[in-house]
Design an enzyme around this catalytic site. Structure first.
Site, PDB file in Angstrom:
ATOM      1  CB  THR A  58      -0.951   0.026   1.204  1.00 58.10           C
ATOM      2  OG1 THR A  58      -0.190  -0.072   2.418  1.00 58.10           O
ATOM      3  CG2 THR A  58      -1.948  -1.121   1.141  1.00 58.10           C
ATOM      4  CD  GLU A  60      10.540   3.136  -3.286  1.00 56.64           C
ATOM      5  OE1 GLU A  60      11.098   2.077  -3.640  1.00 56.64           O
ATOM      6  OE2 GLU A  60      11.092   3.996  -2.575  1.00 56.64           O
ATOM      7  CD  GLU A  66      18.960   2.780  -1.858  1.00 55.32           C
ATOM      8  OE1 GLU A  66      20.205   2.825  -1.954  1.00 55.32           O
ATOM      9  OE2 GLU A  66      18.192   3.388  -2.617  1.00 55.32           O
ATOM     10  CE1 TYR A 103      17.382  -3.678 -13.991  1.00 55.34           C
ATOM     11  CE2 TYR A 103      17.736  -1.317 -14.070  1.00 55.34           C
ATOM     12  CZ  TYR A 103      17.297  -2.435 -13.396  1.00 55.34           C
ATOM     13  OH  TYR A 103      16.772  -2.308 -12.142  1.00 55.34           O
ATOM     14  CD  GLU A 143      29.609  -3.890  -6.820  1.00 54.20           C
ATOM     15  OE1 GLU A 143      29.125  -3.162  -7.703  1.00 54.20           O
ATOM     16  OE2 GLU A 143      29.165  -3.926  -5.656  1.00 54.20           O
ATOM     17  CG  HIS A 154      26.389  -1.691  -5.046  1.00 55.49           C
ATOM     18  ND1 HIS A 154      26.587  -2.575  -6.081  1.00 55.49           N
ATOM     19  CD2 HIS A 154      25.202  -1.089  -5.311  1.00 55.49           C
ATOM     20  CE1 HIS A 154      25.576  -2.511  -6.916  1.00 55.49           C
ATOM     21  NE2 HIS A 154      24.726  -1.607  -6.475  1.00 55.49           N
TER      22      HIS A 154
END
Length: 291
Positions: free
Chosen positions: A17, A20, A100, A161, A211, A249
């Site tokens: 709800t 996001e 995050e 992506y 990474e 990150h």
């Protein structure tokens, strides 16, 4: 085939709800129709989205009411670890946490609890999972992926992506795309996912995007060396990152000589992984090797 999620997955959204949660739950539902309900404490009995999906006060009630086996979490960072543990305690088999900024101490407790309860966690601080044309669990844009036989594992959402786009442009699709997140403590690592893709009959090759920082890519390379029979491709982001400075990150910080991009790329190559020098080369590299 695919791994972890498919057309039969039954997804609930914790935080459905909120702004996001509502937005991305709608995108996931429209992609595969797999979202069956949501959880917001205090709003049980209400409905959410234009589809009128039921809202429950707890994951236990949501699982009992919908038969859900996957939970997608959009809960603020101070409460997200508790939401992960609530899902695991309710018997949810797969949990994807997008949130995050969760404190490391909270995630240490949550990951141990998830493992103890026999669940699997993807994330936190990740884009989730996508099995093209079947199920979307998270925030990946569904239109970039096409169904195929390359399994994708990535610490970086945007590079996930980009890789999917390049693979599609090269005429190669994906079996499942998984963004594992780049925090110091995450639920599922590259080696675990490589093993799942290795066991999937319809996954013919695997791509791992890592990474700087940490040892995960090193351990994954060792898995490839010792166990992988399918071709594995890789890319390591952060070649220009200076030691001691976090890049993007929370886990992307070089704290040892073998945690730089160059060092990891060297180990990957030594273990049989085909490594791209630039993210722009990923699609062409895989297409060349697979013919």
């Amino acid at each position: 085939m695919s791994i972890l999620v498919d057309k039969d997955s039954r997804i609930i959204v914790q935080g459905i709800t909120g702004s996001e949660g509502s937005f991305h739950a709608t995108q996931c539902h429209e992609y595969g129709g797999n979202v069956v309900g949501g959880v917001t404490p205090g709003k049980g009995g209400e409905t959410a989205l234009d589809a009128g999906l039921p809202v429950f006060d707890s994951c236990h009630e949501a699982r009992q009411g919908t038969g859900a086996n996957v939970s997608l979490i959009f809960v603020p960072a101070p409460f997200a670890a508790d939401a992960v543990m609530e899902a695991a305690a309710a018997g949810i088999e797969l949990i994807a946490c997008i949130t995050e900024g969760i404190p490391v101490r909270d995630m240490l407790r949550a990951t141990a609890f998830v493992k103890k309860n026999g669940a699997r966690l993807i994330g936190p601080n990740c884009p989730g999972l996508l099995t093209p044309d079947e199920a979307k669990v998270g925030i990946m844009p569904g239109h970039i992926a096409t169904k195929g036989s390359v399994g994708v594992i990535s610490k970086s959402g945007t590079l996930t992506y980009e890789a999917a786009h390049q693979l599609a442009a090269a005429g190669l699709g994906q079996s499942t795309c998984i963004g594992i997140g780049g925090d110091p403590i995450i639920g599922t690592d590259m080696s675990e996912l490589l093993a799942l893709f290795e066991a999937d009959d319809d996954t013919e090759a695997m791509l791992m995007i890592g990474e700087i920082g940490g040892q995960m890519e090193i351990h994954a390379a060792e898995y490839v060396r010792d166990h992988a029979r399918k071709p594995v491709f890789g890319f390591i982001a952060g070649r220009t990152a200076p030691p001691g400075r976090r890049m993007g990150h929370a886990g992307a910080i070089i704290s040892g000589a073998d945690e730089s991009a160059a060092a990891k790329m060297k180990v990957l190559r030594a273990c049989g992984v085909h490594v791209a020098e630039s993210p722009a080369e990923i699609g062409a590299m895989i297409a060349d090797h697979l013919g």
